[in-house]
Design an enzyme around this catalytic site. Structure first.
Site, PDB file in Angstrom:
ATOM      1  N   ALA A  58      44.545  50.243  37.708  1.00  9.85           N
ATOM      2  CA  ALA A  58      44.860  49.304  36.585  1.00  9.85           C
ATOM      3  C   ALA A  58      45.727  49.276  35.649  1.00  9.85           C
ATOM      4  O   ALA A  58      45.000  48.966  34.699  1.00  9.85           O
ATOM      5  CB  ALA A  58      43.302  49.990  35.979  1.00  9.85           C
ATOM      6  N   LYS A  92      41.405  52.006  42.584  1.00 12.24           N
ATOM      7  CA  LYS A  92      40.839  51.270  40.841  1.00 12.24           C
ATOM      8  C   LYS A  92      42.496  51.428  40.661  1.00 12.24           C
ATOM      9  O   LYS A  92      42.251  51.686  39.638  1.00 12.24           O
ATOM     10  CB  LYS A  92      40.127  51.721  41.086  1.00 12.24           C
ATOM     11  CG  LYS A  92      38.327  52.070  41.193  1.00 12.24           C
ATOM     12  CD  LYS A  92      37.395  51.555  40.738  1.00 12.24           C
ATOM     13  CE  LYS A  92      36.187  51.905  41.484  1.00 12.24           C
ATOM     14  NZ  LYS A  92      36.073  53.251  42.052  1.00 12.24           N
ATOM     15  N   TYR A 129      21.116  52.632  41.760  1.00 13.52           N
ATOM     16  CA  TYR A 129      20.228  51.762  43.312  1.00 13.52           C
ATOM     17  C   TYR A 129      20.440  51.266  44.050  1.00 13.52           C
ATOM     18  O   TYR A 129      18.965  50.602  42.602  1.00 13.52           O
ATOM     19  CB  TYR A 129      20.260  53.788  44.060  1.00 13.52           C
ATOM     20  CG  TYR A 129      21.829  54.370  44.073  1.00 13.52           C
ATOM     21  CD1 TYR A 129      22.886  54.659  44.880  1.00 13.52           C
ATOM     22  CD2 TYR A 129      20.958  55.757  43.466  1.00 13.52           C
ATOM     23  CE1 TYR A 129      23.764  55.602  44.200  1.00 13.52           C
ATOM     24  CE2 TYR A 129      21.641  57.164  43.240  1.00 13.52           C
ATOM     25  CZ  TYR A 129      23.337  56.691  43.682  1.00 13.52           C
ATOM     26  OH  TYR A 129      23.835  57.439  44.325  1.00 13.52           O
ATOM     27  N   HIS A 189      38.057  58.741  47.909  1.00 12.14           N
ATOM     28  CA  HIS A 189      38.657  59.157  47.381  1.00 12.14           C
ATOM     29  C   HIS A 189      39.929  59.525  47.202  1.00 12.14           C
ATOM     30  O   HIS A 189      39.260  61.346  46.990  1.00 12.14           O
ATOM     31  CB  HIS A 189      37.654  59.283  45.988  1.00 12.14           C
ATOM     32  CG  HIS A 189      37.376  58.566  44.974  1.00 12.14           C
ATOM     33  ND1 HIS A 189      37.872  57.269  45.051  1.00 12.14           N
ATOM     34  CD2 HIS A 189      35.803  58.087  45.401  1.00 12.14           C
ATOM     35  CE1 HIS A 189      36.591  56.212  44.206  1.00 12.14           C
ATOM     36  NE2 HIS A 189      35.903  56.913  44.990  1.00 12.14           N
ATOM     37  N   ILE A 203      49.711  48.280  34.578  1.00 13.19           N
ATOM     38  CA  ILE A 203      51.163  46.897  34.891  1.00 13.19           C
ATOM     39  C   ILE A 203      51.792  46.796  36.402  1.00 13.19           C
ATOM     40  O   ILE A 203      51.775  48.411  36.853  1.00 13.19           O
ATOM     41  CB  ILE A 203      52.185  46.653  33.665  1.00 13.19           C
ATOM     42  CG1 ILE A 203      52.796  47.896  34.214  1.00 13.19           C
ATOM     43  CG2 ILE A 203      51.426  46.427  32.619  1.00 13.19           C
ATOM     44  CD1 ILE A 203      54.185  48.322  33.583  1.00 13.19           C
TER      45      ILE A 203
END
Ligand code: 5BU
Length: 256
Positions: free
Chosen positions: A88, A86, A205, A55, A90
């Site tokens: 998200a 991730k 988990y 990340h 257009i």
């Protein structure tokens, strides 16, 4: 129960990223906040992983040298880099987010992912940037967190979207296999832990055995289970690698 090997499926896949593996189906989720820690994790755990998940926007002191060094470590230890961005938005916006800004994700991350939520344009936009660079995309068909809305019809339509973009979509982030093995999509599953069942913030988990053997996924993604407080990260990486790989061997019908 017996399945095709990774090698057999990789050979059949149209995207070159699906090829070339070492004897590990473990991805580290490297959620650390400094350049030094991130590079250290990549170097120390590199021998045990097939994939290094980042990340990048949680690193305080990000710079170009970080991704240059990370790319060199990917070559040294033969792992791929997966920026868990991730996307998200257009198509036109994600195209810019993927190629530009501070991080230039497409320039160094072999794999990234997106939510199918906005519709197929998100894949087309990312593909314009990623395909010429030989990148691969994963669709978030399911999530590991409690109460996720990515279920049922949403998950089903995600699969249909992926099928229409097989040149770029190499697989899914999901809790289980959603397609026939002959379709050659690769499955990546987060929310894997051997010692706890949750984190108090919605994470849930499951074990490597459940994920790989019972649910048919391909790659386990493990973060805090490896480097959480008080953990010996090398010992834990070896433990998760062994658990993931023996589940895989059992799945394809070989003894460990
Ligand atoms: P953990 O420390 O093993 O819980 O980290 C899990 C990682 O996987 C973390 O980086 C999440 O952002 C990521 N993740 C997840 O946990 N669940 C999901 O459904 C998806 C990503 Br998609």
């Amino acid at each position: 129960m017996s399945s095709r090997t990774y090698a057999e499926r990789a050979a059949a896949h149209p995207n070159p990223l699906a090829k070339g593996r070492k004897k590990s189906n473990l991805s580290i989720a490297a959620d650390v906040s400094s350049k030094k820690e991130l590079l250290e994790l990549a170097d120390v755990l590199g021998p045990y992983i097939c994939l290094f998940k980042t990340h990048i926007d949680i690193v305080d002191d990000f710079d170009q040298d970080l991704v240059d060094q990370l790319s060199a470590l990917a070559l040294k230890h033969d792992f791929m880099i997966f920026e868990d961005r991730k996307f998200a938005d257009i198509g036109n916006t994600v195209k810019n987010q993927y190629s530009s800004g501070v991080y230039h994700i497409a320039s160094w991350s072999h794999i990234t992912n997106c939510h199918p939520l906005p519709g197929e344009g998100i894949i087309s936009g990312l593909k314009e940037v990623g395909l010429p660079l030989n990148r691969g995309l994963l669709l978030l068909a399911e999530m590991s967190s409690a109460g996720s809305l990515a279920t049922g019809e949403y998950t089903k339509i995600s699969v249909e979207m992926a099928r229409r973009h097989k040149d770029f979509v190499i697989g899914f982030v999901a809790g289980r296999r959603l397609t026939e093995e002959s379709e050659n999509f690769i499955y990546f599953t987060p929310g894997v832990g051997l010692d706890t069942t949750g984190d108090g913030l919605g994470q849930q988990y499951r074990t490597p055995r459940n994920v790989i053997l019972e649910c048919g996924s391909d790659v386990i993604i493990v973060g805090r289970g490896i480097y959480g407080p008080g953990k010996d990260r090398i010992a834990q990486a070896k433990r998760y690698r062994e658990a993931g790989w023996s589940a895989y061997l059992e799945k394809i019908g070989h003894s460990a």
